[in-house]
Motif scaffolding. Structure first.
Motif, PDB file in Angstrom:
ATOM      1  N   THR A  58       0.863  -1.113  -0.053  1.00  0.00           N
ATOM      2  CA  THR A  58      -0.062   0.202   0.004  1.00  0.00           C
ATOM      3  C   THR A  58       1.025   1.263  -0.112  1.00  0.00           C
ATOM      4  O   THR A  58       0.603   2.075  -0.459  1.00  0.00           O
ATOM      5  N   MET A  59       1.892   1.136   0.720  1.00  0.00           N
ATOM      6  CA  MET A  59       2.933   2.389   0.822  1.00  0.00           C
ATOM      7  C   MET A  59       3.424   2.706  -0.454  1.00  0.00           C
ATOM      8  O   MET A  59       3.511   3.713  -0.825  1.00  0.00           O
ATOM      9  N   TRP A  60       4.005   1.482  -1.028  1.00  0.00           N
ATOM     10  CA  TRP A  60       4.875   1.750  -2.445  1.00  0.00           C
ATOM     11  C   TRP A  60       3.882   1.985  -3.623  1.00  0.00           C
ATOM     12  O   TRP A  60       4.517   2.679  -4.466  1.00  0.00           O
ATOM     13  N   SER A  61       2.538   1.473  -3.528  1.00  0.00           N
ATOM     14  CA  SER A  61       1.681   2.054  -4.660  1.00  0.00           C
ATOM     15  C   SER A  61       1.232   3.435  -4.572  1.00  0.00           C
ATOM     16  O   SER A  61       0.641   3.901  -5.624  1.00  0.00           O
ATOM     17  N   ALA A  62       1.408   4.090  -3.203  1.00  0.00           N
ATOM     18  CA  ALA A  62       1.200   5.464  -3.096  1.00  0.00           C
ATOM     19  C   ALA A  62       2.058   6.388  -4.172  1.00  0.00           C
ATOM     20  O   ALA A  62       1.922   7.359  -4.249  1.00  0.00           O
ATOM     21  N   THR A  63       3.290   5.880  -4.224  1.00  0.00           N
ATOM     22  CA  THR A  63       4.370   6.675  -4.979  1.00  0.00           C
ATOM     23  C   THR A  63       4.127   6.317  -6.534  1.00  0.00           C
ATOM     24  O   THR A  63       3.666   5.214  -6.754  1.00  0.00           O
ATOM     25  N   THR A  64       4.419   7.407  -7.336  1.00  0.00           N
ATOM     26  CA  THR A  64       4.251   7.067  -8.816  1.00  0.00           C
ATOM     27  C   THR A  64       5.397   6.213  -9.368  1.00  0.00           C
ATOM     28  O   THR A  64       5.266   5.807 -10.637  1.00  0.00           O
ATOM     29  N   SER A  65       6.744   6.249  -8.875  1.00  0.00           N
ATOM     30  CA  SER A  65       7.637   5.825  -9.389  1.00  0.00           C
ATOM     31  C   SER A  65       8.170   4.247  -8.970  1.00  0.00           C
ATOM     32  O   SER A  65       8.965   3.603  -9.505  1.00  0.00           O
ATOM     33  N   MET A  66       7.079   3.679  -8.369  1.00  0.00           N
ATOM     34  CA  MET A  66       7.524   2.550  -7.727  1.00  0.00           C
ATOM     35  C   MET A  66       6.222   1.531  -8.053  1.00  0.00           C
ATOM     36  O   MET A  66       5.091   1.822  -8.145  1.00  0.00           O
ATOM     37  N   TYR A  67       6.717   0.332  -8.547  1.00  0.00           N
ATOM     38  CA  TYR A  67       5.515  -0.733  -9.206  1.00  0.00           C
ATOM     39  C   TYR A  67       6.201  -2.039  -8.645  1.00  0.00           C
ATOM     40  O   TYR A  67       7.191  -2.464  -8.860  1.00  0.00           O
ATOM     41  N   PRO A  68       5.185  -2.871  -7.898  1.00  0.00           N
ATOM     42  CA  PRO A  68       5.478  -3.999  -7.481  1.00  0.00           C
ATOM     43  C   PRO A  68       5.736  -4.967  -8.826  1.00  0.00           C
ATOM     44  O   PRO A  68       4.838  -4.828  -9.777  1.00  0.00           O
ATOM     45  N   VAL A  69       6.760  -6.057  -8.409  1.00  0.00           N
ATOM     46  CA  VAL A  69       6.747  -7.164  -9.497  1.00  0.00           C
ATOM     47  C   VAL A  69       6.363  -8.280  -8.977  1.00  0.00           C
ATOM     48  O   VAL A  69       6.587  -8.735  -7.874  1.00  0.00           O
ATOM     49  N   SER A  70       5.470  -8.770  -9.460  1.00  0.00           N
ATOM     50  CA  SER A  70       4.567 -10.069  -8.974  1.00  0.00           C
ATOM     51  C   SER A  70       5.301 -11.181  -9.263  1.00  0.00           C
ATOM     52  O   SER A  70       5.657 -11.440 -10.714  1.00  0.00           O
TER      53      SER A  70
ATOM     54  N   THR B 257      19.038  -4.140  -2.720  1.00  0.00           N
ATOM     55  CA  THR B 257      18.653  -3.809  -3.950  1.00  0.00           C
ATOM     56  C   THR B 257      19.544  -4.321  -5.281  1.00  0.00           C
ATOM     57  O   THR B 257      20.666  -4.687  -4.868  1.00  0.00           O
ATOM     58  N   ILE B 258      18.877  -4.372  -6.380  1.00  0.00           N
ATOM     59  CA  ILE B 258      19.278  -4.770  -7.564  1.00  0.00           C
ATOM     60  C   ILE B 258      19.553  -3.936  -8.357  1.00  0.00           C
ATOM     61  O   ILE B 258      18.400  -3.129  -8.929  1.00  0.00           O
ATOM     62  N   ASP B 259      20.859  -3.271  -8.828  1.00  0.00           N
ATOM     63  CA  ASP B 259      21.011  -2.145  -9.684  1.00  0.00           C
ATOM     64  C   ASP B 259      20.531  -2.560 -11.185  1.00  0.00           C
ATOM     65  O   ASP B 259      21.074  -3.627 -11.603  1.00  0.00           O
ATOM     66  N   LEU B 260      19.943  -1.570 -11.729  1.00  0.00           N
ATOM     67  CA  LEU B 260      19.351  -1.839 -13.074  1.00  0.00           C
ATOM     68  C   LEU B 260      19.991  -0.658 -14.047  1.00  0.00           C
ATOM     69  O   LEU B 260      19.321  -0.276 -15.089  1.00  0.00           O
ATOM     70  N   GLY B 261      21.025   0.208 -13.407  1.00  0.00           N
ATOM     71  CA  GLY B 261      21.385   1.591 -14.261  1.00  0.00           C
ATOM     72  C   GLY B 261      21.592   1.314 -15.410  1.00  0.00           C
ATOM     73  O   GLY B 261      21.683   2.284 -16.410  1.00  0.00           O
ATOM     74  N   LEU B 262      22.412   0.217 -15.733  1.00  0.00           N
ATOM     75  CA  LEU B 262      22.931  -0.180 -17.200  1.00  0.00           C
ATOM     76  C   LEU B 262      22.016  -0.850 -18.191  1.00  0.00           C
ATOM     77  O   LEU B 262      22.255  -1.246 -19.268  1.00  0.00           O
ATOM     78  N   TYR B 263      20.540  -0.911 -17.848  1.00  0.00           N
ATOM     79  CA  TYR B 263      19.818  -1.598 -18.609  1.00  0.00           C
ATOM     80  C   TYR B 263      19.098  -0.523 -19.657  1.00  0.00           C
ATOM     81  O   TYR B 263      18.843   0.520 -19.099  1.00  0.00           O
ATOM     82  N   TYR B 264      18.781  -1.029 -20.929  1.00  0.00           N
ATOM     83  CA  TYR B 264      18.083  -0.423 -21.772  1.00  0.00           C
ATOM     84  C   TYR B 264      16.410  -0.422 -21.359  1.00  0.00           C
ATOM     85  O   TYR B 264      16.098  -1.363 -20.815  1.00  0.00           O
ATOM     86  N   SER B 265      15.613   0.364 -22.097  1.00  0.00           N
ATOM     87  CA  SER B 265      14.444   0.462 -21.995  1.00  0.00           C
ATOM     88  C   SER B 265      14.012  -0.840 -22.632  1.00  0.00           C
ATOM     89  O   SER B 265      14.379  -1.347 -23.640  1.00  0.00           O
TER      90      SER B 265
ATOM     91  N   GLY C  49       8.520 -13.223 -12.539  1.00  0.00           N
ATOM     92  CA  GLY C  49       7.654 -12.042 -12.877  1.00  0.00           C
ATOM     93  C   GLY C  49       8.315 -11.055 -13.868  1.00  0.00           C
ATOM     94  O   GLY C  49       9.583 -11.184 -13.997  1.00  0.00           O
ATOM     95  N   SER C  50       7.642 -10.359 -14.484  1.00  0.00           N
ATOM     96  CA  SER C  50       8.280  -9.354 -15.467  1.00  0.00           C
ATOM     97  C   SER C  50       8.069  -8.118 -15.055  1.00  0.00           C
ATOM     98  O   SER C  50       7.308  -7.767 -13.997  1.00  0.00           O
ATOM     99  N   PHE C  51       9.086  -7.066 -15.736  1.00  0.00           N
ATOM    100  CA  PHE C  51       8.887  -5.496 -15.314  1.00  0.00           C
ATOM    101  C   PHE C  51       9.544  -5.061 -16.578  1.00  0.00           C
ATOM    102  O   PHE C  51      10.005  -5.722 -17.209  1.00  0.00           O
ATOM    103  N   GLU C  52       9.098  -3.792 -16.480  1.00  0.00           N
ATOM    104  CA  GLU C  52       9.422  -3.077 -17.675  1.00  0.00           C
ATOM    105  C   GLU C  52      10.125  -1.680 -17.219  1.00  0.00           C
ATOM    106  O   GLU C  52       9.738  -1.242 -16.486  1.00  0.00           O
ATOM    107  N   ILE C  53      11.210  -1.439 -18.179  1.00  0.00           N
ATOM    108  CA  ILE C  53      11.918  -0.043 -17.830  1.00  0.00           C
ATOM    109  C   ILE C  53      11.733   0.793 -19.088  1.00  0.00           C
ATOM    110  O   ILE C  53      11.735   0.464 -20.067  1.00  0.00           O
ATOM    111  N   TYR C  54      11.498   2.159 -18.551  1.00  0.00           N
ATOM    112  CA  TYR C  54      11.284   3.076 -19.571  1.00  0.00           C
ATOM    113  C   TYR C  54      12.399   4.107 -19.418  1.00  0.00           C
ATOM    114  O   TYR C  54      12.949   4.448 -18.428  1.00  0.00           O
ATOM    115  N   GLU C  55      12.621   4.820 -20.509  1.00  0.00           N
ATOM    116  CA  GLU C  55      13.924   5.799 -20.496  1.00  0.00           C
ATOM    117  C   GLU C  55      13.033   7.114 -20.387  1.00  0.00           C
ATOM    118  O   GLU C  55      11.984   7.325 -20.653  1.00  0.00           O
TER     119      GLU C  55
END
Length: 135
Positions: free
Chosen positions: A20-32, A105-113, A129-135
């Motif tokens: 619930t706390m994480w979903s209140a922020t716009t930049s955080m998305y749960p990975v199921s 944490t797992i750093d995703l800084g070098l990943y492309y969108s 589970g899947s997740f998507e990275i946007y540039e």
């Protein structure tokens, strides 16, 4: 038995509050993460038992602002992870040794969108589970 049920109820309540706390922020998305059953051995025509339902005591959230996966363990254990890209190539792998309510944490800084697939192994069971990275 009652102690285990109480502990499970407390862990479930903690997980729901965290989501619930994480979903209140716009930049955080749960990975199921859902259980992935391995291939069945043999072509047995006889009926078989339904597969067991396994769950993983791990919460994973994608933080787009810091480009990291935030991993919170709800139980002690060793979690092995692999991250694959859209074409199925292995991009990253590692082991998380976690304590109860420990965050890593797992750093995703070098990943492309694009779309990525996280596979976690815990106690010999595989979850994905899947997740998507946007540039």
């Amino acid at each position: 038995m009652r102690k285990n049920i109480k502990l499970l109820a407390i862990m479930f309540a903690f997980a729901m509050q965290s989501v619930t706390m994480w979903s209140a922020t716009t930049s955080m998305y749960p990975v199921s993460l859902s259980y992935r059953q391995g291939p069945l051995v043999g072509n047995n025509p006889k009926p078989s038992k339904a597969p067991a339902h396994f769950c993983i005591p791990l919460s994973v959230v994608l933080d787009e602002d810091s480009q990291q996966l935030l991993v919170t363990a709800l139980a002690e254990g060793e979690f092995t992870y692999n991250i694959y890209n859209e074409t199925g190539n292995l991009i990253s792998e590692g082991i998380l040794n976690c304590n109860c309510n420990d965050s890593q944490t797992i750093d995703l800084g070098l990943y492309y969108s694009g779309v990525y697939y996280l596979v976690v192994t815990y106690n010999g069971h595989t979850f994905g589970g899947s997740f998507e990275i946007y540039e």
